[in-house]
Design an enzyme around this catalytic site. Structure first.
Site, PDB file in Angstrom:
ATOM      1  N   HIS A 140      48.245  44.955  42.392  1.00 46.24           N
ATOM      2  CA  HIS A 140      47.481  44.621  41.186  1.00 46.24           C
ATOM      3  C   HIS A 140      46.725  45.845  40.670  1.00 46.24           C
ATOM      4  CE1 HIS A 140      44.649  42.197  38.666  1.00 46.24           C
ATOM      5  NE2 HIS A 140      43.816  43.165  39.013  1.00 46.24           N
ATOM      6  N   GLU A 141      46.055  46.569  41.561  1.00 44.85           N
ATOM      7  CA  GLU A 141      45.274  47.734  41.137  1.00 44.85           C
ATOM      8  C   GLU A 141      46.183  48.860  40.636  1.00 44.85           C
ATOM      9  OE1 GLU A 141      42.207  47.450  40.741  1.00 44.85           O
ATOM     10  OE2 GLU A 141      41.927  45.590  41.848  1.00 44.85           O
ATOM     11  N   HIS A 144      47.344  48.323  37.038  1.00 46.78           N
ATOM     12  CA  HIS A 144      46.432  48.767  35.981  1.00 46.78           C
ATOM     13  C   HIS A 144      46.717  50.221  35.606  1.00 46.78           C
ATOM     14  CE1 HIS A 144      43.828  45.355  35.431  1.00 46.78           C
ATOM     15  NE2 HIS A 144      43.460  45.311  36.697  1.00 46.78           N
ATOM     16  N   GLU A 203      44.076  41.837  33.089  1.00 47.29           N
ATOM     17  CA  GLU A 203      44.063  41.293  34.443  1.00 47.29           C
ATOM     18  C   GLU A 203      45.287  40.415  34.692  1.00 47.29           C
ATOM     19  OE1 GLU A 203      42.079  41.950  36.982  1.00 47.29           O
ATOM     20  OE2 GLU A 203      41.030  43.411  35.733  1.00 47.29           O
TER      21      GLU A 203
END
Length: 301
Positions: A140-141, A144, A203
């Site tokens: 997920h990070e 980004h 997100e």
């Protein structure tokens, strides 16, 4: 007449500014966005902030958990670079100089700076509990950074600021400076609420991309659901996301569940042996396997 000419010129300037920038495609989702800042500019700022942060951060003294974070991070980085290379985005790889750090901080957090600088807080590990869930978080990070969400947010704020300045100047010519000041303040407040939605969109997109990245790296995407359920329990399980920069727990988990069939295809095709879901403790040693399969495919329990 001069006021009309000023208005027209301002509108033309705003239109030209809105149209400029570089349009690129977000990996995995295929969404297009136009960025007003270059990779070099974002990476320069990112490296400055990362260096500043690491000077004050205390690195974890837990060798086993530090090794686990580095192992999971490197495996994800390999999967991400492979995806970019195989999908005509190989030039993007030069923007990443990967680093993976575990810091002695009991907050439940992790982040990836543009450029691939990843930091995991020790307080996150009791919630992830195992390598696969950690991979979901790091995926997920990393998403980004790969999706260039920071550059996109910077670009949106630049457009908003420019629109506010132009709008204030135009209104000042037509209705007086007092009215223009009020309008500017209202516009800025409105942009703040709009950015909450932008952040929720980012997100949600990072959840999508990150789940696929974790699956590509051979981590079972199904662990994402119980992980986010644990996060929801930790945060009180809020049902609303109206005033939040993150999706509500209910929406986030539902969206991930809907993505699992697609993510599972990447997981099955990853070529990695299954990673054992070993609980992470203060002195736990991971027994995860990161070797490639040879011969027959292994069966998952």
């Amino acid at each position: 007449m001069k006021k009309i000419k000023f208005l027209l010129l301002s509108l033309v300037a705003l239109t030209l500014f809105s149209a400029c920038g570089t349009t690129s495609v977000v990996p995995v989702t295929g969404r297009k966005h136009t960025l007003l800042v270059s990779d070099a500019e974002v990476l320069s700022l990112s490296n400055q902030e990362y260096t500043k942060y690491m000077r004050s951060a205390k690195r974890s003294s837990n060798a086993a958990n530090t090794a686990m974070v580095q192992r999971v991070g490197k495996r994800l980085a390999t999967a991400v670079e492979g995806y970019l290379r195989n999908n005509g985005m190989g030039s993007e790889i030069q923007n990443f100089q990967w680093e993976f750090n575990l810091v002695a901080d009991q907050n439940v957090n992790a982040f990836c700076m543009p450029g691939g600088k990843i930091v995991v807080y020790e307080g996150l590990l009791p919630i992830t509990q195992n390598e696969s869930a950690l991979a979901v978080v790091l995926g997920h990070e990393i998403a980004h950074a790969v999706a260039k969400h920071s550059a996109e947010q910077m670009s949106k704020k630049m457009r908003q600021q420019y629109a506010t300045q132009i709008g204030g100047a135009v209104l000042g010519q037509i209705a007086g400076q007092s009215t223009a000041s009020i309008a500017t303040a209202i516009a800025q407040q409105g942009f703040q609420f709009a950015n909450l939605k932008y952040s929720r969109d980012d997100e949600t997109e990072a959840d999508h991309i990150g789940l696929i990245f974790a699956a590509m790296a051979g981590y079972d995407p199904a662990v994402a659901v119980p992980f986010w359920q644990r996060m929801a329990a930790l945060g009180g399980g809020s049902k609303s996301d109206i005033f939040s920069d993150h999706p509500s727990d209910t929406k986030r988990i539902a969206a991930i569940q809907a993505l699992l069939p697609t993510a599972n295809k990447y997981y099955q095709a990853s070529g990695y042996a299954p990673v054992q879901s070993v609980r992470v403790g203060s002195a736990a040693k991971s027994s995860a396997k990161s070797t490639k399969k040879t011969g027959k495919k292994s069966t998952r329990k």
